[in-house]
Design an enzyme around this catalytic site. Structure first.
Site, short mmCIF file in Angstrom:
data_model
loop_
_atom_site.label_atom_id
_atom_site.label_comp_id
_atom_site.label_asym_id
_atom_site.label_seq_id
_atom_site.Cartn_x
_atom_site.Cartn_y
_atom_site.Cartn_z
N ASP A 23 1.26 -0.91 0.64
CA ASP A 23 0.27 0.05 -0.30
C ASP A 23 0.73 1.05 0.22
O ASP A 23 1.81 1.00 0.87
CB ASP A 23 -1.24 -0.04 1.63
CG ASP A 23 -1.74 0.92 1.07
OD1 ASP A 23 -2.56 1.00 -0.06
OD2 ASP A 23 -2.59 1.72 2.02
N LYS B 228 13.46 5.39 -12.37
CA LYS B 228 12.11 5.33 -11.23
C LYS B 228 12.81 4.29 -9.87
O LYS B 228 12.26 4.45 -8.93
CB LYS B 228 11.26 5.47 -11.68
CG LYS B 228 9.83 4.95 -10.86
CD LYS B 228 8.90 5.30 -11.41
CE LYS B 228 7.54 4.92 -10.43
NZ LYS B 228 6.61 4.94 -10.56
N ARG C 81 9.17 1.86 -3.62
CA ARG C 81 7.96 0.80 -4.11
C ARG C 81 9.61 -0.24 -3.66
O ARG C 81 9.68 -0.72 -3.58
CB ARG C 81 7.34 0.69 -5.37
CG ARG C 81 6.67 -0.83 -4.73
CD ARG C 81 5.22 -0.69 -5.89
NE ARG C 81 4.55 0.15 -5.97
CZ ARG C 81 4.06 0.97 -6.27
NH1 ARG C 81 4.81 1.53 -7.13
NH2 ARG C 81 3.14 1.76 -6.04
N GLY D 76 -0.50 7.35 -11.41
CA GLY D 76 -0.67 7.51 -10.58
C GLY D 76 -0.04 8.75 -9.98
O GLY D 76 -0.56 9.80 -10.89
#
Length: 192
Positions: free
Chosen positions: A68, A171, A177, A149
Site C-alpha cells: 500500500d 524510477k 516501492r 498515479g
C-alpha cells in the site's frame, strides 16, 4: 520461489516484475483467476498492506505479499495519505486525484511531499513489514507520460524531472516501492 502479489494493478505488477531478482517468480491475481474484492479498510498504509496480504495468503495458502502506498503532503496536513488512490472519489482516477492536489496546493509555498510504500509479506504463518520512502516535492503542473498515479506531479529530491518523465529503470532505481521491495528481498534471501 513463487510469490503471490495481492494486486490487480497492472502498472505495479510490471514495476515489481522488473525489480524482482532472478529466482523469484511473481504470480498475479489474474494468473490464479482471482477477481474478488480484497479488503482495504484499515486507517493506515501499513494496516492496509497487512490486511490484504493476510486475507489472500490465508485464502490461497501460498506465500503472499501486498503493498500500500501513500503520498504524504505536509502542506495538506498529510493528505492524501492512506486515501491516495481514492483521494478525489471512489472512481480512483489518477487525473482527478492529481488535479485535486494541485488545486489544494495552489498558492502554497510548501510543496514538499514524500511517498511511503509498505509491503506486508505473509509467509510461514507470519507477517513481515518493509517500508520504503522517497522525499520530493509536488510540481505546479503535470509533466511526463510514464509511470502511474501521482508520478506526473512528483519530483524526487535531487532530481530535475518527475517520476513520469523518467524511464522505468531510472524510477525503479530510486522509488519508494523499489526500496521496500529491496528490503523484502534481503529478508527472503536470508530465510531462503
Amino acid at each position: 520461489m513463487k510469490l503471490l502479489f495481492a494486486s490487480s494493478n497492472e502498472h505495479k505488477i510490471a514495476e515489481i516484475k522488473a525489480i524482482l531478482p532472478h529466482g523469484f517468480q511473481l504470480i498475479s491475481l489474474k494468473e490464479i483467476h482471482f477477481y474478488d474484492d480484497i479488503p482495504e479498510t484499515a486507517d493506515t498504509i501499513e494496516g492496509n498492506a497487512i490486511q490484504k496480504a493476510t486475507f489472500l495468503a490465508e485464502k490461497m495458502h501460498i506465500p503472499c505479499f501486498a503493498d500500500d502506498t501513500g503520498l504524504i503532503i505536509p502542506g495538506l496536513n498529510g493528505e492524501p495519505g492512506v486515501f491516495s488512490a481514492r483521494y478525489a472519489g471512489p472512481q480512483r482516477n489518477a487525473d482527478d486525484n492529481m488535479n485535486l492536489v494541485l488545486e489544494k496546493l495552489n498558492g502554497q509555498s510548501d510543496r514538499s511531499a514524500h511517498f511511503s510504500t509498505v509491503i506486508a509479506l505473509y509467509i510461514n504463518h507470519k507477517v513481515h513489514v518493509f517500508e520504503g520512502k522517497i522525499e520530493g516535492s509536488i510540481g505546479k503542473e503535470k509533466r511526463g507520460t510514464n509511470g502511474f498515479g501521482y508520478d506526473p506531479i512528483f519530483t524526487p529530491e535531487g532530481a530535475d524531472k518527475t517520476f513520469a518523465e523518467m524511464s522505468s529503470d531510472e524510477k525503479n532505481g530510486m522509488s519508494h516501492r523499489a526500496r521496500a521491495l529491496e528490503k523484502m528481498m534481503v529478508y527472503l534471501k536470508r530465510i531462503g
